[in-house]
Design a protein around this motif. Structure first.
Motif, mmCIF file in Angstrom:
data_model
loop_
_atom_site.group_PDB
_atom_site.id
_atom_site.type_symbol
_atom_site.label_atom_id
_atom_site.label_comp_id
_atom_site.label_asym_id
_atom_site.label_seq_id
_atom_site.Cartn_x
_atom_site.Cartn_y
_atom_site.Cartn_z
ATOM 1 N N GLU A 202 116.532 54.488 34.375
ATOM 2 C CA GLU A 202 115.699 54.947 35.469
ATOM 3 C C GLU A 202 115.797 53.602 36.618
ATOM 4 O OE1 GLU A 202 111.015 54.856 36.711
ATOM 5 O OE2 GLU A 202 111.869 55.849 34.468
ATOM 6 N N GLU A 203 115.973 54.280 38.071
ATOM 7 C CA GLU A 203 116.624 53.434 38.858
ATOM 8 C C GLU A 203 115.990 53.587 40.723
ATOM 9 O OE1 GLU A 203 118.333 50.352 39.219
ATOM 10 O OE2 GLU A 203 119.406 51.361 37.516
ATOM 11 N N THR A 204 115.247 52.683 41.108
ATOM 12 C CA THR A 204 114.884 53.154 42.615
ATOM 13 C C THR A 204 115.647 52.373 43.576
ATOM 14 O OG1 THR A 204 112.112 52.886 41.633
ATOM 15 C CG2 THR A 204 112.068 52.429 43.952
ATOM 16 N N GLU A 205 116.214 53.388 44.325
ATOM 17 C CA GLU A 205 116.809 53.609 45.988
ATOM 18 C C GLU A 205 115.792 53.022 46.854
ATOM 19 O OE1 GLU A 205 119.242 51.362 44.628
ATOM 20 O OE2 GLU A 205 120.154 52.095 42.746
ATOM 21 N N THR A 206 116.952 52.300 47.786
ATOM 22 C CA THR A 206 116.530 51.797 49.102
ATOM 23 C C THR A 206 117.499 53.013 50.235
ATOM 24 O OG1 THR A 206 117.227 50.357 50.115
ATOM 25 C CG2 THR A 206 115.049 50.459 49.061
ATOM 26 N N ASP A 207 116.949 54.042 51.184
ATOM 27 C CA ASP A 207 118.057 54.486 52.225
ATOM 28 C C ASP A 207 119.264 55.876 51.855
ATOM 29 O OD1 ASP A 207 116.977 53.129 54.182
ATOM 30 O OD2 ASP A 207 118.061 51.546 53.931
ATOM 31 N N VAL A 208 118.405 56.164 51.112
ATOM 32 C CA VAL A 208 119.430 58.267 50.060
ATOM 33 C C VAL A 208 119.533 58.579 50.990
ATOM 34 C CG1 VAL A 208 118.913 58.867 48.391
ATOM 35 C CG2 VAL A 208 118.208 56.709 47.617
ATOM 36 N N ASN A 209 120.955 58.638 51.491
ATOM 37 C CA ASN A 209 121.036 59.763 51.841
ATOM 38 C C ASN A 209 121.194 61.130 51.517
ATOM 39 O OD1 ASN A 209 121.838 57.880 54.877
ATOM 40 N ND2 ASN A 209 122.990 57.501 53.155
ATOM 41 N N TRP A 210 121.478 61.304 50.270
ATOM 42 C CA TRP A 210 121.277 62.751 49.288
ATOM 43 C C TRP A 210 121.530 61.983 48.357
ATOM 44 C CZ3 TRP A 210 125.350 62.088 46.092
ATOM 45 C CH2 TRP A 210 126.545 62.145 46.688
ATOM 46 N N LEU A 211 121.200 63.257 47.059
ATOM 47 C CA LEU A 211 120.707 63.339 45.568
ATOM 48 C C LEU A 211 121.453 64.516 45.220
ATOM 49 C CD1 LEU A 211 116.760 62.581 45.749
ATOM 50 C CD2 LEU A 211 118.429 60.951 45.366
ATOM 51 N N SER A 212 122.487 64.571 44.038
ATOM 52 C CA SER A 212 122.993 65.712 43.410
ATOM 53 C C SER A 212 122.606 65.620 42.011
ATOM 54 C CB SER A 212 124.233 64.833 43.683
ATOM 55 O OG SER A 212 125.640 66.103 42.979
ATOM 56 N N TYR A 213 122.151 66.760 41.847
ATOM 57 C CA TYR A 213 122.022 67.114 40.198
ATOM 58 C C TYR A 213 123.214 67.518 40.210
ATOM 59 C CZ TYR A 213 116.943 65.923 41.100
ATOM 60 O OH TYR A 213 115.681 65.164 40.976
ATOM 61 N N ARG A 214 124.057 66.726 39.529
ATOM 62 C CA ARG A 214 125.910 67.657 39.312
ATOM 63 C C ARG A 214 125.170 67.436 38.146
ATOM 64 N NH1 ARG A 214 129.664 63.937 37.644
ATOM 65 N NH2 ARG A 214 129.152 62.691 38.664
ATOM 66 N N GLN A 215 125.675 69.196 37.365
ATOM 67 C CA GLN A 215 125.897 69.624 36.092
ATOM 68 C C GLN A 215 127.867 70.231 35.416
ATOM 69 O OE1 GLN A 215 122.406 72.674 38.163
ATOM 70 N NE2 GLN A 215 123.273 72.980 35.504
ATOM 71 N N HIS A 216 128.809 69.072 35.600
ATOM 72 C CA HIS A 216 130.276 69.032 35.829
ATOM 73 C C HIS A 216 130.383 70.549 37.055
ATOM 74 C CE1 HIS A 216 133.758 69.414 32.711
ATOM 75 N NE2 HIS A 216 133.996 69.385 33.938
ATOM 76 N N PHE A 217 130.450 71.746 36.785
ATOM 77 C CA PHE A 217 131.202 71.842 38.168
ATOM 78 C C PHE A 217 130.318 72.808 38.366
ATOM 79 C CE2 PHE A 217 134.953 72.298 34.685
ATOM 80 C CZ PHE A 217 135.854 72.039 35.405
ATOM 81 N N PHE A 218 128.550 72.440 38.711
ATOM 82 C CA PHE A 218 128.637 72.804 39.321
ATOM 83 C C PHE A 218 127.342 72.612 40.180
ATOM 84 C CE2 PHE A 218 129.707 77.200 37.264
ATOM 85 C CZ PHE A 218 130.401 77.561 38.283
ATOM 86 N N SER A 219 126.684 72.335 40.728
ATOM 87 C CA SER A 219 125.792 70.537 41.900
ATOM 88 C C SER A 219 124.358 72.054 42.467
ATOM 89 C CB SER A 219 126.155 69.819 42.888
ATOM 90 O OG SER A 219 127.717 69.014 41.944
#
Length: 637
Positions: free
Chosen positions: A267-284
């Motif tokens: 778990e992390e809390t980050e600032t100024d996030v531009n995009w979030l990727s839920y990467r599933q190996h070959f699909f996102s």
């Protein structure tokens, strides 16, 4: 001709018959009493029928009135209950759209389903891809996602959009399809999810906005978006797929690419996030923000507890962040991507989304992006993928052949010097410091330092590691066949085992076996020369024993570790080691001449040569170590 005459008898007969008929009719007519009785009877029948009809109408009216009264009461109670629970948003639950119906839209590459309840995407199918078992790829279905806005209202209620009903409409904006999901307070006041879907595109525009809700939503408190996704298994090896399934994100004004832990929970809390990727190996599945998200809480949980047990999901990802509001209204512009984790496709969007692919950090990633990806894309554009791997391997080995030449040259020099080095150790066997100093001096004059063979080998490590990261992430290799391998992005199978071997698996892959055999013979040839040329130094580990162990350990490691890795990577190592053996034989038998090397060493020895800074430092350290040792021996006496 006979003349016709009047027949009196016939006329009298007809008159008599007519008279008899009239008498009979008069004789049979009903009496006044009978007529009165018949009339009374008829009136009774008609009265009875009228009474029955009236009763029927009365009953129908009473039933209808009763039903209407009951329904109105139930609706009133239901509406009152909804208003008590939802406040102004109770209006949405009274509309015909207040059902669990879905709206289906296709754009060529995607089939999308939007659920009235919650207004979110309840199903995303990739039309052009199937998994290892020929089942269509679904990034979202069977309730593996949750997309929810939680907010407070001005009348002190806390609501969640996942529990409320949106009204769908589908329109066109040029060639684009617009799906509007509205959570209504009235016909002109609503919260809207607006999806603008481009034809044959994996990216869609997504806007969350409100209209006329500045007095309904309490924007003094955060309006929080909570987005969850359980990633579905698509690959043959769940352990292999899970290794490359990560929550990756860009933050800090596009300066950093980070990811949550590969295993366990993170778990992390980050600032100024531009995009979030839920990467599933070959699909996102990727969410892109038009404006950086000020603060986002990111959570990842590994769902694969036992890799030997078949499972549906690999990881659970979750992101939570507050939407920005202006003048009491919401207006958040985002983008959603559902598609392949393919660098060529992701690069088209100019959002650095290709950085979500783990090409390797630092120089390793640079080598992949600048060299191997363009080279392989070029070769595979006109060659079968297996042949493209072989050709790329040949080109890489030719490029690095000078490194291999330097290694063999260093080994040859050490073999030539070995008799002199042995003589020095024999001469100064009672003075280790002097033996080491003379050894270093001879090696320095001859230009045959042991390090000269190690440094070229170190140059190959970035290439080795870059390729190790390239093949498992090369989307182009997915489900591409070569020889007996059905999928170059997954392991090949030549035999299935009736049991599972720890660390090895329940199958036998042939490419790792071939690579292990090639590595064994290559190491057998190279380490033999190294052991023959490398003198054993006093106080140093016996490298010959270590090398003997490595001859057998390295192939076994390859055999076990790569049994569940991409067959394309094992193919590369097999071909690479075969070529290395060939280059070594050519250099050893046709290029290097030990007599010439010996003559050159003698010339070098005759030339005056100063010690460099490193050599001086080493000599000083050795002298200090020897002095300390002698001092300790004197104290003991």
């Amino acid at each position: 001709m006979e003349e016709k005459k009047f027949d009196l008898n016939s006329t009298i007969g007809f008159i008599l018959i007519f008279g008899i008929l009239l008498f009979m009719l008069w004789q049979n007519q009903p009496t006044p009493e009978e007529l009165a009785a018949e009339k009374a009877k008829q009136e009774q029948v008609e009265a009875k029928e009228k009474a029955n009809e009236a009763k029927k109408k009365k009953d129908t009216f009473e039933t209808t009135a009763s039903d209407y009264s009951n329904t109105s009461a139930a609706d009133s109670l239901k509406l009152l209950s909804l208003k008590n629970k939802l406040g102004a948003f109770a209006y949405a639950s009274t509309l015909p759209s207040a059902t669990d119906n879905v709206t289906t839209v296709e754009n060529g590459v995607l089939t999308l389903k939007f659920n009235n309840r919650g207004g979110y995407l309840s199903e995303v199918k990739l039309n052009e891809f199937v998994d290892y078992d020929s089942v269509p790829i679904y990034l979202i279905n069977n309730k593996n996602t949750a997309f929810n806005l939680s907010f407070a209202t001005t009348d002190n209620r806390n609501l969640n959009t996942q529990d409320l009903y949106f009204q769908p409409t589908v329109t066109k904006n040029g060639e684009n399809t617009v799906v509007s999901m509205k959570l209504k307070v009235s016909e002109s006041e609503f919260l809207e999810y607006r999806y603008e879907i481009l034809p044959n595109n994996y990216m869609m525009n997504f806007t969350i906005r409100s209209q006329g809700l500045n007095n309904v939503i309490n924007t003094s408190q955060d309006v929080n978006l909570d987005w969850k996704l359980k990633t579905k298994r698509h690959d043959q090896s769940i352990s292999y797929e899970n290794r490359y399934t990560r929550l990756t994100y860009q933050h800090d004004n596009k300066n950093k690419i980070d990811k949550l832990a590969q295993a366990g929970e993170d778990e992390e809390t980050e600032t100024d996030v531009n995009w979030l990727s839920y990467r599933q190996h070959f699909f996102s599945t990727i969410l892109v923000a038009d404006k950086p998200i000020k603060s986002a809480r990111l959570i990842s949980k590994d769902l694969v507890q036992n890799e030997d047990i078949d499972t549906v999901y690999t990881k659970q990802f979750q992101s939570k962040f507050a939407l920005q509001t202006q003048a009491g209204e919401i207006n958040e512009s985002l983008k959603l991507y559902f598609g392949p984790t393919d660098s060529k496709i992701l690069k088209q969007y100019n959002e650095d989304l290709e950085e979500s692919i783990p090409f390797g950090w630092g120089i390793f990633g640079w080598i992949n992006k600048a060299l191997f990806i363009p080279l392989f894309s070029f070769l595979s554009s006109f060659m079968p993928y297996g042949i493209a791997i072989i050709v790329m391997t040949i080109l890489i080995k030719i490029l690095l052949s000078f490194v291999q030449y330097k290694q063999f040259l260093s080994q040859a020099k050490m073999r030539v010097l070995k008799p002199e080095l042995d003589a020095i150790r024999a001469k100064y066997k009672d003075n280790k410091l002097k033996a080491q100093q003379e050894t270093m001096a001879l090696q320095n004059k001859a230009g045959a330092s042991p390090l000269s063979g190690c440094l070229p080998g170190l140059m190959q490590i970035p290439v080795f590691y870059a390729l190790f990261m390239f093949f498992p992430t090369a989307f182009a290799l997915r489900q591409k066949k070569f020889l007996w391998a059905d999928d170059l992005s997954s392991y090949d199978v030549v035999a299935n085992l009736p049991f599972n071997i720890p660390f090895y698996g329940d199958h036998v892959s042939l490419f790792p076996i071939l690579a292990a055999v090639a590595i064994f013979f290559y190491m057998k040839m190279t380490t033999g020369d190294q052991m023959a040329s490398q003198p054993t130094q006093e106080g140093m580990p016996d490298m010959s024993k270590i090398m003997k162990v490595m001859i057998y350990f390295s192939p076994i490691l390859m055999l076990v570790f790569f049994n569940q890795y991409a067959s394309g990577l094992s193919l590369y190592y097999f071909i690479s080691n075969l070529i290395s053996i060939g280059i070594m034989l050519v250099i050893k038998n046709y290029i290097l001449d030990e007599d010439k090397i010996h003559a050159q060493i003698q010339v070098n020895k005759a030339k005056p040569k100063k010690q460099n800074r490193f050599q001086k430092k080493m000599a000083e350290m050795m002298e200090q170590a020897e002095q300390q040792k002698q001092a300790q021996q004197k104290r003991k006496k």
